[in-house]
Structures are given as C-alpha cells and as structure tokens.
Design a protein around this motif. Structure first.
Motif, PDB file in Angstrom:
ATOM      1  N   PRO A  23     -26.467  51.308  28.489  1.00  0.00           N
ATOM      2  CA  PRO A  23     -25.497  50.513  27.733  1.00  0.00           C
ATOM      3  C   PRO A  23     -25.745  50.568  26.230  1.00  0.00           C
ATOM      4  O   PRO A  23     -26.865  50.778  25.763  1.00  0.00           O
ATOM      5  CB  PRO A  23     -25.738  49.095  28.266  1.00  0.00           C
ATOM      6  CG  PRO A  23     -27.184  49.086  28.663  1.00  0.00           C
ATOM      7  CD  PRO A  23     -27.447  50.464  29.210  1.00  0.00           C
ATOM      8  N   ARG A  24     -24.686  50.364  25.484  1.00  0.00           N
ATOM      9  CA  ARG A  24     -24.795  50.298  24.025  1.00  0.00           C
ATOM     10  C   ARG A  24     -25.731  49.180  23.603  1.00  0.00           C
ATOM     11  O   ARG A  24     -26.428  49.276  22.587  1.00  0.00           O
ATOM     12  CB  ARG A  24     -23.409  50.088  23.420  1.00  0.00           C
ATOM     13  CG  ARG A  24     -23.350  50.180  21.894  1.00  0.00           C
ATOM     14  CD  ARG A  24     -21.948  49.866  21.406  1.00  0.00           C
ATOM     15  NE  ARG A  24     -21.724  50.168  20.010  1.00  0.00           N
ATOM     16  CZ  ARG A  24     -22.055  49.366  18.999  1.00  0.00           C
ATOM     17  NH1 ARG A  24     -22.667  48.213  19.255  1.00  0.00           N
ATOM     18  NH2 ARG A  24     -21.771  49.710  17.747  1.00  0.00           N
ATOM     19  N   SER A  25     -25.749  48.106  24.377  1.00  0.00           N
ATOM     20  CA  SER A  25     -26.567  46.947  24.026  1.00  0.00           C
ATOM     21  C   SER A  25     -28.062  47.229  24.084  1.00  0.00           C
ATOM     22  O   SER A  25     -28.867  46.450  23.562  1.00  0.00           O
ATOM     23  CB  SER A  25     -26.237  45.780  24.953  1.00  0.00           C
ATOM     24  OG  SER A  25     -26.484  46.136  26.305  1.00  0.00           O
ATOM     25  N   ALA A  26     -28.467  48.347  24.714  1.00  0.00           N
ATOM     26  CA  ALA A  26     -29.886  48.671  24.819  1.00  0.00           C
ATOM     27  C   ALA A  26     -30.450  49.218  23.513  1.00  0.00           C
ATOM     28  O   ALA A  26     -31.671  49.282  23.350  1.00  0.00           O
ATOM     29  CB  ALA A  26     -30.116  49.679  25.935  1.00  0.00           C
ATOM     30  N   VAL A  27     -29.576  49.635  22.594  1.00  0.00           N
ATOM     31  CA  VAL A  27     -30.014  50.124  21.290  1.00  0.00           C
ATOM     32  C   VAL A  27     -29.385  49.244  20.207  1.00  0.00           C
ATOM     33  O   VAL A  27     -28.399  48.535  20.451  1.00  0.00           O
ATOM     34  CB  VAL A  27     -29.629  51.596  21.070  1.00  0.00           C
ATOM     35  CG1 VAL A  27     -30.301  52.479  22.113  1.00  0.00           C
ATOM     36  CG2 VAL A  27     -28.120  51.797  21.111  1.00  0.00           C
ATOM     37  N   ARG A  28     -29.961  49.286  19.024  1.00  0.00           N
ATOM     38  CA  ARG A  28     -29.422  48.516  17.904  1.00  0.00           C
ATOM     39  C   ARG A  28     -28.755  49.483  16.934  1.00  0.00           C
ATOM     40  O   ARG A  28     -29.394  50.394  16.405  1.00  0.00           O
ATOM     41  CB  ARG A  28     -30.530  47.744  17.193  1.00  0.00           C
ATOM     42  CG  ARG A  28     -30.042  46.896  16.020  1.00  0.00           C
ATOM     43  CD  ARG A  28     -31.171  46.073  15.415  1.00  0.00           C
ATOM     44  NE  ARG A  28     -30.689  45.265  14.306  1.00  0.00           N
ATOM     45  CZ  ARG A  28     -30.631  45.676  13.035  1.00  0.00           C
ATOM     46  NH1 ARG A  28     -31.045  46.910  12.730  1.00  0.00           N
ATOM     47  NH2 ARG A  28     -30.183  44.879  12.082  1.00  0.00           N
ATOM     48  N   ILE A  29     -27.453  49.293  16.717  1.00  0.00           N
ATOM     49  CA  ILE A  29     -26.689  50.149  15.810  1.00  0.00           C
ATOM     50  C   ILE A  29     -26.280  49.300  14.611  1.00  0.00           C
ATOM     51  O   ILE A  29     -25.637  48.256  14.776  1.00  0.00           O
ATOM     52  CB  ILE A  29     -25.450  50.736  16.497  1.00  0.00           C
ATOM     53  CG1 ILE A  29     -25.841  51.464  17.788  1.00  0.00           C
ATOM     54  CG2 ILE A  29     -24.718  51.680  15.555  1.00  0.00           C
ATOM     55  CD1 ILE A  29     -24.674  52.030  18.564  1.00  0.00           C
ATOM     56  N   ALA A  30     -26.646  49.748  13.429  1.00  0.00           N
ATOM     57  CA  ALA A  30     -26.349  48.977  12.224  1.00  0.00           C
ATOM     58  C   ALA A  30     -26.011  49.918  11.090  1.00  0.00           C
ATOM     59  O   ALA A  30     -26.517  51.048  11.025  1.00  0.00           O
ATOM     60  CB  ALA A  30     -27.551  48.114  11.837  1.00  0.00           C
ATOM     61  N   GLY A  31     -25.122  49.420  10.176  1.00  0.00           N
ATOM     62  CA  GLY A  31     -24.813  50.224   8.999  1.00  0.00           C
ATOM     63  C   GLY A  31     -23.351  50.210   8.647  1.00  0.00           C
ATOM     64  O   GLY A  31     -22.586  49.313   9.068  1.00  0.00           O
ATOM     65  N   ASP A  32     -22.939  51.195   7.897  1.00  0.00           N
ATOM     66  CA  ASP A  32     -21.571  51.336   7.425  1.00  0.00           C
ATOM     67  C   ASP A  32     -20.594  51.392   8.610  1.00  0.00           C
ATOM     68  O   ASP A  32     -20.849  52.066   9.609  1.00  0.00           O
ATOM     69  CB  ASP A  32     -21.474  52.613   6.602  1.00  0.00           C
ATOM     70  CG  ASP A  32     -20.075  52.918   6.135  1.00  0.00           C
ATOM     71  OD1 ASP A  32     -19.647  52.346   5.131  1.00  0.00           O
ATOM     72  OD2 ASP A  32     -19.402  53.741   6.804  1.00  0.00           O
ATOM     73  N   ALA A  33     -19.471  50.703   8.469  1.00  0.00           N
ATOM     74  CA  ALA A  33     -18.525  50.589   9.586  1.00  0.00           C
ATOM     75  C   ALA A  33     -17.985  51.949  10.024  1.00  0.00           C
ATOM     76  O   ALA A  33     -17.838  52.210  11.227  1.00  0.00           O
ATOM     77  CB  ALA A  33     -17.363  49.671   9.193  1.00  0.00           C
TER      78      ALA A  33
END
Length: 266
Positions: free
Chosen positions: A241-251
């Motif tokens: 799942p996407r929730s298992a990693v942290r994605i941050a930054g420019d939209a």
C-alpha cells in the motif's frame, strides 16, 4: 546475496503456498488471474529462461522458435506444481553453469547478458511469492533487505524506464527514494512519454522513470519517498500500500510518482 539460493527458496515457498490455496482464488495483485494462472506463469517463466540460457539464444528469431515449441498448459494443480519444480531446477542448473557476462537474449535491449536474467529472476521469484501469499490470504513473509533494495534498484534502472524511440519524452520531477534500514538512496527522474504509435496509430500517454544520475545530488529532488527497503520494494512493484511509505514534497512531483505506481509493472 546468493541469487540462486533466493530463487530456490522463494520459488519453493511460492509453490508451497499455492499447493494449499483454492485454485480459483483471484490474485489481487494480478487482475484477471487466479491461483492456477499464477502457478503456471512462474513455471512457464522459469522454463523459458532455462531454454534461453541453455540453447544460447541471442536474437528474436531464437526466442520465437522457443515460444512456438512451448508445450500446452496443464490444467491440474499437481501437474502445474510438478512443471514448476522441473522448470526451476532447469533454470538454476543453467544459472549455476554460466557467468553473468556471457551473452544471451533478454527483453531489455541495453543488457543482453546472463546477468540480466539472474537479477530479473531473483526479483520475479520474490515478488511472485508475495503474490502467492496474498492470493492465499496470508500476510507477505519477510523480504531480505538486500533483495528488497535490489528490487527497488531494478525498478529504477529497468522496469520503469521503457520509452519507444518514436515517443516524445518529458521530465516532470526528480524524486529521491530513501531506504531507512539499508541506507540506499536512488534519485529518479519521473516523467511521461507520449505520441502516436507509427504502426498502430494509437495515441499513448504513459508514465516512466529512470535513474537521474549515478551520484545523488542534494539540490535535485523536489519530493522524497521514504520507507524500509521491503516497503519501498512492495510499493514500487505494486504489491504494497501507498501508506507503507512516506511521500512528501512538491505536488506535481508527488502526483507524477503516484501516476507511475498506479500504472503498474507489466
């Protein structure tokens, strides 16, 4: 990492799980497949690559001959399990006898060597073992961190990178993938290719990604994806799942990454 030991253990676990699963159980990570389809797929893959290696196939004509000579698919689970066991043995025999640098055909034009097949089959066996466990309703058993990091690197260098010669290729952002447990970092140029297929006339607009450079540049990334090597590998290959990693930054960068993962790996 011993690739042959990984292929052996992951393929045996794959078969063990599917031997006890409902043959008609859907494979959640491979839409349209059931457990029998998944079992046949790995058997077919191992048999095919064992023949490519053993027959010294180096061109498309040789591959076509192998495909035309392929035997019909068995229907029964026991027959499929036996086929898988023989195919894995044959693949490992060839990989054990050949050096990585020896030339052989592969579907990835930049790397026509035995080494490509060794790497690809290490990660394919691992990820299909995860498919088998999910099909059987089991939580995925652990991935060795070195194997997981290699699987991420294979996405960066191979699985996400296809762009036809005729297509227009646009970059959107540079994104850094960070494995918190192994310390591996990959800077990835994420974008899209688009255009009209010259033979089919079909319009394409597809996500793609490739390594942004051999040495990370702190000034480049506009987004980051952070997680353990295992979580990054499962996410990158569409098994977690996407929730298992942290994605941050420019939209825009985040949206480009999400599109890449949603497109999936064939």
């Amino acid at each position: 990492m011993d690739p042959l030991a990984v292929i052996r253990s992951e393929s045996d676990r794959f078969a063990e799980v599917l031997a006890g699963a409902d043959p008609q159980a859907p494979v959640p990570t491979c839409p349209g497949w059931d457990a029998r389809d998944l079992l046949h797929h790995l058997a077919e893959v191992h048999a095919f690559w064992a023949q490519v290696l053993g027959s010294d196939v180096r061109d498309d004509e040789g591959v076509e001959a192998l495909e035309q000579a392929a035997p019909p698919r068995p229907d029964g689970v026991e027959e499929l399990l036996a086929l898988r066991a023989r195919a894995t043995d044959a693949l490992l025999e060839q990989l054990g006898a050949l050096d990585d640098a020896e030339p052989r055909w592969s579907w990835w034009p930049p790397d026509q060597t035995v080494g490509f097949t060794r790497r690809m089959q290490t990660y394919e066996a691992t990820l299909h073992r995860v498919d088998a466990e999910l099909t059987a309703g089991l939580p995925p058993s652990p991935l060795d961190p070195e194997v997981a990091a290699g699987a991420v690197e294979h996405c960066v260098d191979v699985m996400w990178g296809y762009v036809p010669d005729w297509a227009q290729d646009d970059s959107t952002a540079v994104v850094e993938l960070v494995a918190t447990d192994t310390g591996d970092r990959w800077q990835v140029d994420v974008g899209r290719w688009h255009g009209t297929g010259p033979e089919s006339g079909t319009e394409f607009d597809m996500a793609r990604a490739r390594r942004a450079g051999q040495e990370p540049d702190p000034a480049l990334p506009t987004a980051t994806v952070t997680g353990t090597a295992r979580d990054l590998a499962l996410w990158a290959w569409g098994r977690g799942p996407r929730s298992a990693v942290r994605i941050a930054g420019d939209a825009d960068a985040v949206a480009a990454v999400d599109r890449l993962i949603e497109q999936g790996i064939q």
